[in-house]
Design a protein around this motif. Structure first.
Motif, PDB file in Angstrom:
ATOM      1  N   ASP A 102      -2.321  42.171  -0.878  1.00 17.29           N
ATOM      2  CA  ASP A 102      -1.013  42.677  -1.304  1.00 17.29           C
ATOM      3  C   ASP A 102      -0.673  44.033  -0.692  1.00 17.29           C
ATOM      4  O   ASP A 102       0.503  44.411  -0.595  1.00 17.29           O
ATOM      5  N   ARG A 103      -1.705  44.757  -0.259  1.00 16.95           N
ATOM      6  CA  ARG A 103      -1.497  46.066   0.362  1.00 16.95           C
ATOM      7  C   ARG A 103      -0.547  45.969   1.550  1.00 16.95           C
ATOM      8  O   ARG A 103       0.229  46.897   1.826  1.00 16.95           O
ATOM      9  N   PHE A 104      -0.582  44.841   2.253  1.00 18.87           N
ATOM     10  CA  PHE A 104       0.222  44.703   3.462  1.00 18.87           C
ATOM     11  C   PHE A 104       1.707  44.514   3.173  1.00 18.87           C
ATOM     12  O   PHE A 104       2.522  44.533   4.095  1.00 18.87           O
ATOM     13  N   ARG A 105       2.061  44.331   1.927  1.00 16.33           N
ATOM     14  CA  ARG A 105       3.484  44.285   1.600  1.00 16.33           C
ATOM     15  C   ARG A 105       4.165  45.615   1.941  1.00 16.33           C
ATOM     16  O   ARG A 105       5.335  45.648   2.328  1.00 16.33           O
ATOM     17  N   THR A 106       3.398  46.693   1.785  1.00 16.16           N
ATOM     18  CA  THR A 106       3.956  48.023   2.078  1.00 16.16           C
ATOM     19  C   THR A 106       3.341  48.657   3.323  1.00 16.16           C
ATOM     20  O   THR A 106       3.788  49.707   3.755  1.00 16.16           O
ATOM     21  N   HIS A 107       2.307  48.036   3.893  1.00 13.85           N
ATOM     22  CA  HIS A 107       1.700  48.521   5.140  1.00 13.85           C
ATOM     23  C   HIS A 107       1.907  47.452   6.213  1.00 13.85           C
ATOM     24  O   HIS A 107       0.965  46.860   6.736  1.00 13.85           O
ATOM     25  N   ARG A 108       3.159  47.204   6.510  1.00  9.91           N
ATOM     26  CA  ARG A 108       3.508  46.045   7.328  1.00  9.91           C
ATOM     27  C   ARG A 108       3.097  46.169   8.785  1.00  9.91           C
ATOM     28  O   ARG A 108       2.900  45.165   9.461  1.00  9.91           O
ATOM     29  N   ARG A 109       2.985  47.381   9.284  1.00 10.12           N
ATOM     30  CA  ARG A 109       2.650  47.522  10.702  1.00 10.12           C
ATOM     31  C   ARG A 109       1.224  47.046  11.001  1.00 10.12           C
ATOM     32  O   ARG A 109       0.868  46.843  12.157  1.00 10.12           O
ATOM     33  N   ASP A 110       0.392  46.856   9.947  1.00 16.28           N
ATOM     34  CA  ASP A 110      -0.982  46.380  10.141  1.00 16.28           C
ATOM     35  C   ASP A 110      -1.135  44.888   9.886  1.00 16.28           C
ATOM     36  O   ASP A 110      -2.254  44.363   9.940  1.00 16.28           O
ATOM     37  N   ILE A 111      -0.040  44.201   9.613  1.00 14.05           N
ATOM     38  CA  ILE A 111      -0.120  42.762   9.373  1.00 14.05           C
ATOM     39  C   ILE A 111      -0.624  42.030  10.611  1.00 14.05           C
ATOM     40  O   ILE A 111      -1.421  41.093  10.525  1.00 14.05           O
ATOM     41  N   GLY A 112      -0.178  42.462  11.782  1.00  8.99           N
ATOM     42  CA  GLY A 112      -0.641  41.830  13.016  1.00  8.99           C
ATOM     43  C   GLY A 112      -2.146  41.931  13.185  1.00  8.99           C
ATOM     44  O   GLY A 112      -2.795  40.987  13.646  1.00  8.99           O
ATOM     45  N   ALA A 113      -2.727  43.075  12.800  1.00  3.55           N
ATOM     46  CA  ALA A 113      -4.173  43.255  12.922  1.00  3.55           C
ATOM     47  C   ALA A 113      -4.915  42.289  12.013  1.00  3.55           C
ATOM     48  O   ALA A 113      -5.899  41.644  12.418  1.00  3.55           O
ATOM     49  N   ALA A 114      -4.466  42.170  10.768  1.00  2.00           N
ATOM     50  CA  ALA A 114      -5.122  41.260   9.833  1.00  2.00           C
ATOM     51  C   ALA A 114      -4.997  39.811  10.292  1.00  2.00           C
ATOM     52  O   ALA A 114      -5.961  39.031  10.237  1.00  2.00           O
ATOM     53  N   LEU A 115      -3.821  39.439  10.775  1.00  4.33           N
ATOM     54  CA  LEU A 115      -3.616  38.063  11.234  1.00  4.33           C
ATOM     55  C   LEU A 115      -4.413  37.763  12.503  1.00  4.33           C
ATOM     56  O   LEU A 115      -4.884  36.637  12.697  1.00  4.33           O
ATOM     57  N   ALA A 116      -4.566  38.748  13.370  1.00  2.00           N
ATOM     58  CA  ALA A 116      -5.328  38.533  14.608  1.00  2.00           C
ATOM     59  C   ALA A 116      -6.741  38.072  14.299  1.00  2.00           C
ATOM     60  O   ALA A 116      -7.275  37.167  14.958  1.00  2.00           O
ATOM     61  N   HIS A 117      -7.360  38.690  13.310  1.00  2.41           N
ATOM     62  CA  HIS A 117      -8.727  38.312  12.911  1.00  2.41           C
ATOM     63  C   HIS A 117      -8.744  36.915  12.288  1.00  2.41           C
ATOM     64  O   HIS A 117      -9.594  36.088  12.622  1.00  2.41           O
ATOM     65  N   GLU A 118      -7.804  36.630  11.396  1.00  2.00           N
ATOM     66  CA  GLU A 118      -7.817  35.344  10.693  1.00  2.00           C
ATOM     67  C   GLU A 118      -7.470  34.176  11.611  1.00  2.00           C
ATOM     68  O   GLU A 118      -8.066  33.102  11.510  1.00  2.00           O
ATOM     69  N   VAL A 119      -6.530  34.372  12.510  1.00  2.00           N
ATOM     70  CA  VAL A 119      -6.191  33.291  13.453  1.00  2.00           C
ATOM     71  C   VAL A 119      -7.364  33.046  14.407  1.00  2.00           C
ATOM     72  O   VAL A 119      -7.608  31.910  14.820  1.00  2.00           O
ATOM     73  N   MET A 120      -8.116  34.096  14.736  1.00  2.00           N
ATOM     74  CA  MET A 120      -9.308  33.902  15.564  1.00  2.00           C
ATOM     75  C   MET A 120     -10.344  33.054  14.827  1.00  2.00           C
ATOM     76  O   MET A 120     -11.070  32.269  15.453  1.00  2.00           O
TER      77      MET A 120
END
Length: 298
Positions: A102-120
């Motif tokens: 839920d932290r990424f709701r307000t820290h949106r610029r780091d969503i790409g970083a989190a998704l990069a790991h999960e899609v990998m």
């Protein structure tokens, strides 16, 4: 995810990182690794506060799917409270469910970083490439994400000051810098121009220095004076039939196979697969895994 807590530094997972790079080359091949010569562009994963949360997240997830060449993989992303940064449900596909903190709701610029790991995780799952333990498998995922062009996002998500800290992934910031530097040296790119985090520059610099040291180890001709002197001493020890104990440095070793023909083995500075060459002075060797040509003085 380190969120306000202490951030581990240094290179505690370096050997596992190197094993992960070797595993990537063995599973993907040299030709496939070369197809990832272009990193994820910042404009493709940019996320501002005015973007719709769910539409923007799906857009970024789609860009990462495209980057990893998973054309039939559909990512369904949601948000919930959790300890970790994100989680992915690995199934047979084609739909994969990713949960973000839920932290990424307000820290949106780091969503790409989190998704990069999960899609990998999905990419490696489809390759059937994994390490035995959970810890090592997560290090493999971070390493693969970074080496294949999306891990600069994870390093850029690292921020630390006297009052707060944030770091995504299992690698330390310096280890992310090391893998980024390995990729940069291979493809001739400079990922530091994409960083928005001041701490990412420092970590990348330390990782780059460590990566360059890999290219300056004996018996490579780029080795420094101290390394060459130590190597010459170990070589004399290996050639002495009355010597007691094994001769060799921390990264190279000597063996007499067949008897009477001394050989030295050492890790390739690019993919870390061990290479064995005869001890006979100046030798040019080619790594059979990553095709790097190495100038050696054995």
């Amino acid at each position: 995810m380190a969120n306000g807590g202490p951030v581990e530094h240094g290179f505690p997972h370096l050997e596992t990182v190197r094993e992960a790079v070797t595993a990537l080359y063995r599973r993907l091949s040299y030709d496939t690794v070369r197809t990832f010569s272009a990193s994820v562009a910042p404009v493709d994963v940019a996320f501002c506060d005015t973007d719709d949360l769910y539409l923007g997240t799906q857009r970024v997830a789609h860009e990462l799917v495209r980057h990893y060449r998973l054309p039939d993989a559909r990512m369904i992303v949601s948000f919930r409270e959790m300890t970790h940064a994100a989680n992915v449900e690995l199934t047979a596909g084609p739909e994969y469910f990713i949960e973000l903190n839920d932290r990424f709701r307000t820290h949106r610029r780091d969503i790409g970083a989190a998704l990069a790991h999960e899609v990998m995780h999905v990419y490696l799952h489809r390759l059937d490439l994994s390490f035995p333990s959970t810890r090592d498998n997560e290090i493999l995922t971070d390493t693969a994400t970074t080496y294949l062009g999306a891990g600069w996002l994870l390093l850029d998500a690292y921020r630390e000051d006297a009052a707060s800290s944030q770091k995504l992934g299992y690698l330390t910031p310096e280890e992310f810098g090391y893998v980024l530097a390995k990729r940069a040296l291979l493809f001739g790119e400079d990922p530091s121009v994409w960083f928005t985090s001041p701490q990412a520059y420092t970590a990348y610099g330390k990782g780059l220095a460590r990566a360059r040291r890999d290219e300056q180890q004996p018996p490579l001709t780029a080795a420094g004076w101290a390394g060459r002197r130590r190597y010459a001493r170990d070589r004399r020890h290996a050639q002495d039939p009355y010597a007691v104990g094994a001769a060799g440095g921390d990264r190279y070793s000597f063996s007499a196979q067949p008897p009477g023909q001394l050989r030295v083995s050492f890790p390739c500075p690019t993919c870390h697969q061990r290479i064995r060459v005869p001890v006979r002075g100046r030798v040019r060797a080619r790594c059979g895994l990553c095709r790097t040509v190495l100038e050696c003085d054995t």
